[in-house]
Design a protein around this motif. Sequence first.
Motif, short mmCIF file in Angstrom:
data_model
loop_
_atom_site.label_atom_id
_atom_site.label_comp_id
_atom_site.label_asym_id
_atom_site.label_seq_id
_atom_site.Cartn_x
_atom_site.Cartn_y
_atom_site.Cartn_z
N ASP B 38 -5.88 -5.48 32.52
CA ASP B 38 -5.25 -4.50 31.63
C ASP B 38 -3.91 -4.04 32.16
OD1 ASP B 38 -7.22 -4.45 29.86
OD2 ASP B 38 -8.14 -2.57 30.55
N ARG B 61 -5.25 -8.98 23.69
CA ARG B 61 -6.14 -9.57 24.69
C ARG B 61 -6.53 -11.01 24.40
NH1 ARG B 61 -8.43 -7.31 29.00
NH2 ARG B 61 -10.31 -8.41 29.61
N ASP B 113 -16.22 -5.60 33.50
CA ASP B 113 -15.19 -6.02 32.54
C ASP B 113 -14.56 -4.75 31.98
OD1 ASP B 113 -17.00 -5.07 30.66
OD2 ASP B 113 -17.69 -7.07 30.06
N ALA B 114 -13.89 -4.85 30.86
CA ALA B 114 -13.18 -3.67 30.35
C ALA B 114 -14.15 -2.61 29.82
CB ALA B 114 -12.22 -4.11 29.24
#
Lengths: 386, 510
Positions: B38, B61, B113-114
């Motif tokens: 990010d 993304r 992860d995000a």
Amino acid sequence: MDSADVVVIGAGVSGLSSAYFLAKAGRDVVVVDKGIVGNEASGRNGGMVSERVDEPALIPLAVEATRTWETLADELGHPTEFVQQGRLQVAVTEEEMGALFAERDNALRHGLHAEMVDPGEIRDLIPGITERTLGGLFFAKGGHANTQLAVQAFAWAFQDLGGRLYQNTAVTGFQVSGDRVTSVETTAGPIAADMVVAAAGPQTGLMAGLVGVHIPVAPARVEILATAPLEPLFPLALVGNGLYGHQAVRGNLLFGGGAHEWTDVDLTTEPGKPNTPLIRSIARRLAELLPDLADVPVIRSWAGVVEQAPDYMPIIDILENPSNYVVVTASAHGFGISPATGKVVSDLVLYGETNIDIGGLGLGRFANVKPNWRHQRGWTPAPNRS
Amino acid sequence: MESKPLLVVGAGVAGTAAAIEAARAGVRVTLVDENPIDYSMMRLDVPQFFGRRAADPLPDRDLLLERVVASNDDLAEAEAAGVEVRLGTCVWGAFRNSATSRVLDGPQLGLADAERSWMIKYDRLIVAAGARDLAMSFPGSGMAGVMGANGAHALMSRYQALTSRRMVVLGSGDLGLATAGMAQDCGVEVAAVVDVASSARGDEALVSRLQGAGVELYTSHTVKEAVGSAGEIESVVLVEIDDDCEPVAGTEKVVAADTVCLAIGLVPNVELLGLLGCDLAFQSDLGGWVPDRDDRVRTSVESVFVAGDVAGFHDGMVQDAEIARSQGRLAGLAAAESLGAIAEAEALARSDELQPTAYDAIPADVLSGWRRWHRSLVNAGGMNVFVCQCEAVTRAEVIGLQPPRFLEWESQQAGRRGLRAQSGDEPVNADRVKRLTRAGMGHCQGRLCREQVSLLLADESGADIAEIPCMSYRPPVRPLPLRIMWPHDEPEQVRQEWPKWFSPTHRVLG
Ligand SMILES: Cc1cc2nc3c(=O)[nH]c(=O)nc-3n(C[C@H](O)[C@H](O)[C@H](O)COP(=O)(O)OP(=O)(O)OC[C@H]3O[C@@H](n4cnc5c(N)ncnc54)[C@H](O)[C@@H]3O)c2cc1C
Ligand SMILES: Cc1cc2nc3c(=O)[nH]c(=O)nc-3n(C[C@H](O)[C@H](O)[C@H](O)COP(=O)(O)OP(=O)(O)OC[C@H]3O[C@@H](n4cnc5c(N)ncnc54)[C@H](O)[C@@H]3O)c2cc1C
């Protein structure tokens, strides 16, 4: 041979505070540590300072310590980051509420200042705290300090008074003659001493064992984490949702809690202090406690090894034999009480007694503790299955 | 909890090659890489020194994911070989039992992860985490536009999102020359390549190509300062240095640039290896602190293997990806063998073929180069330059073991201690410097100041840098939001048994 009036074993906060007050009283003191200043629990703890009402026998010491903290940095000449804006314990369950009332009553009985606060007041004190807060208990005298700066402040102040500090030097044994220790053996050679202070944290039991005395101390590993720095949010020390911690002066949230792990240490090497996935559960509880801050990144976690006696209370006493040997260990209360610990130890060394009440902290209370007490309690390391 | 026979961390050349080799030997392999990351991380210079020269906002993304995949030809081959590839997934922690911690039922990694984090077990682990940029400060180096070669490389090759227009490159080894060449290919004007050495250190052909394209080469020069406004760099002042690394008065040159790219060196990403307790040693020929490993890239921890830049970086590896690839294959073979997927004899025979390429090292001594750069920057910039940008700690404050400036501490005793003090008894220990001064305690997690702190300590104390203990590593090795670290998989039992601080009612962990 190297010699000193007093040899202090351990450059943690207990040993250095003792050494400082002894040097201030004019004694020639050597402090010996197997590592560097504050590298163990003393430089890794949560920095909480309080009057410890949940442990009545500690109150006299804790009250004295809290008073001393107020002017300690100025006295030592080096910063401690002590902030005394109070300690707030919040309840998120009815059961915890009950415990807070009991603790308040206990505090008042012991003449301390403590008051219940309602959820509205709590939100003023800690903006954004969870809606689940049912109430809290506020101690105006509580606070927090920077553990690493504070332990170094004691060390430098001790050195400023001419005290000698031998770092990276381990104590390996003692020479005893009759009922007295005559010298302390170290990896840098022996040091003759009139008095010995063993402030070796989790190694204190091993240290006493070297002169044939059994002192029950079990080591345990505990964990804590830090977030990225934030704008100032709250200056008080906070206990709740299973965590304790504070916002450092720089702005990072430092919070710890959760299960400890019983372990073993050896006399002269540095114990490993790894973290475990427990830090995720700590992070969760912090996000539950301060939900608005859930996006704040954790940037670091760490662990420390603390010392623990069977009744969770510090031990401060002079041995009967050898009779010039003082033991001091804190049972995981050691940072907050450290300024008073040092005064008391210094009194014991200088006069054989102190006018601060440490009645509940002597060795006599362990008369019936058996050598295998750790096994009986289950306070032993888990089997190794790596 | 998920459990994998073989986990590979890092889908660069080395990790991908390792994954392919092991998969072909019949091992079920999972390959994890944090890219695409990010913008919020890039802005913090995590995990590379991006210098705020990434496009903001980044492309979306999905597009980034495509680009990341496209930047590594071998990934398709890995998937074809049956490797499970997980991109956009960082490894933030590595946990295993030891003498003082026995709660785990096997070694585990913390992944995220995000959206969330989770734990994963493994039988064997190959760490192919690459390297990060060696950062060095000068006046103005906290401005946007000061970045590192690996950061630039990632933004150019993986993300196609470098916003630099005119760049000055520091370092004339192959790392710097390749960075300059790649920047030109990406349409960035390269104004100059600068080195403290008296002649360009890298490939002559690359030097001539750059000079032919109008790039100025400044040898025996260092940076005096970067100048800019509104936190953005606009030009850099270079100055000539003499044999003692002292600036020569009157030789300043001002070069307009919006980017200064540090290509002085890359430092192996040993953070996970540090957490795992692998033995590390400072080796000047391998780019700093590197894991002890044998010629089959096995570390001191039985289940852990290394490959690529993380196992040691030298300039020769920039141009020749075969070194990292061969090391990856060695690791894949060693892991496959230790899992019983191939016989020892076969693994050894194939390793023998790979070893010559894998260890095709150019004899290097990165430390003398680091030292020369560092001395020249200290001499030209002085001691009141921030070493730690996150916590605003200067060189002088590091050496003086000064308390953080926000405390505004004053006393009779203030300033009497420190590594230069008469007493001379302060331990030379970078962790201690961090605890007292805060250098290395910030949100970049010490990535931009570790080596500088060690260099300062070594210079001041005369200690050998290899003897100064490596600053410790701790999880999470990526800044991780509380809500992501949050264990969604936490059993209810944890809450029921959550103890108060050593309260008599607690239960024991484990
Ligand atoms: C994560 C965590 C959070 C905590 N939170 C708090 C808190 O908020 N408030 C609070 O009051 N307390 C807290 N504590 C407890 C507190 O840190 C300890 O009680 C205190 O630091 C003990 O200090 P000490 O000097 O007695 O021991 P230590 O700090 O353990 O020092 C003992 C020293 O003795 C040395 N030593 C041991 N063996 C030898 C040898 N053979 N030769 C030479 N030297 C030797 C060691 O190297 C060490 O430096 C916490 C602890 C931890 C780990
Ligand atoms: C200027 C420049 C030019 C280059 N040119 C080329 C070239 O032309 N061809 C070429 O093949 N190579 C090139 N390289 C790369 C160079 O060759 C490397 O030495 C080589 O690719 C080694 O790769 P590696 O697999 O060891 O590391 P890397 O390629 O760096 O891969 C490591 C990967 O691991 C990831 N990672 C690290 N830690 C974690 C973690 N904790 N969790 C999840 N993921 C993690 C990283 O983000 C990264 O994606 C260049 C590099 C630079 C700086």
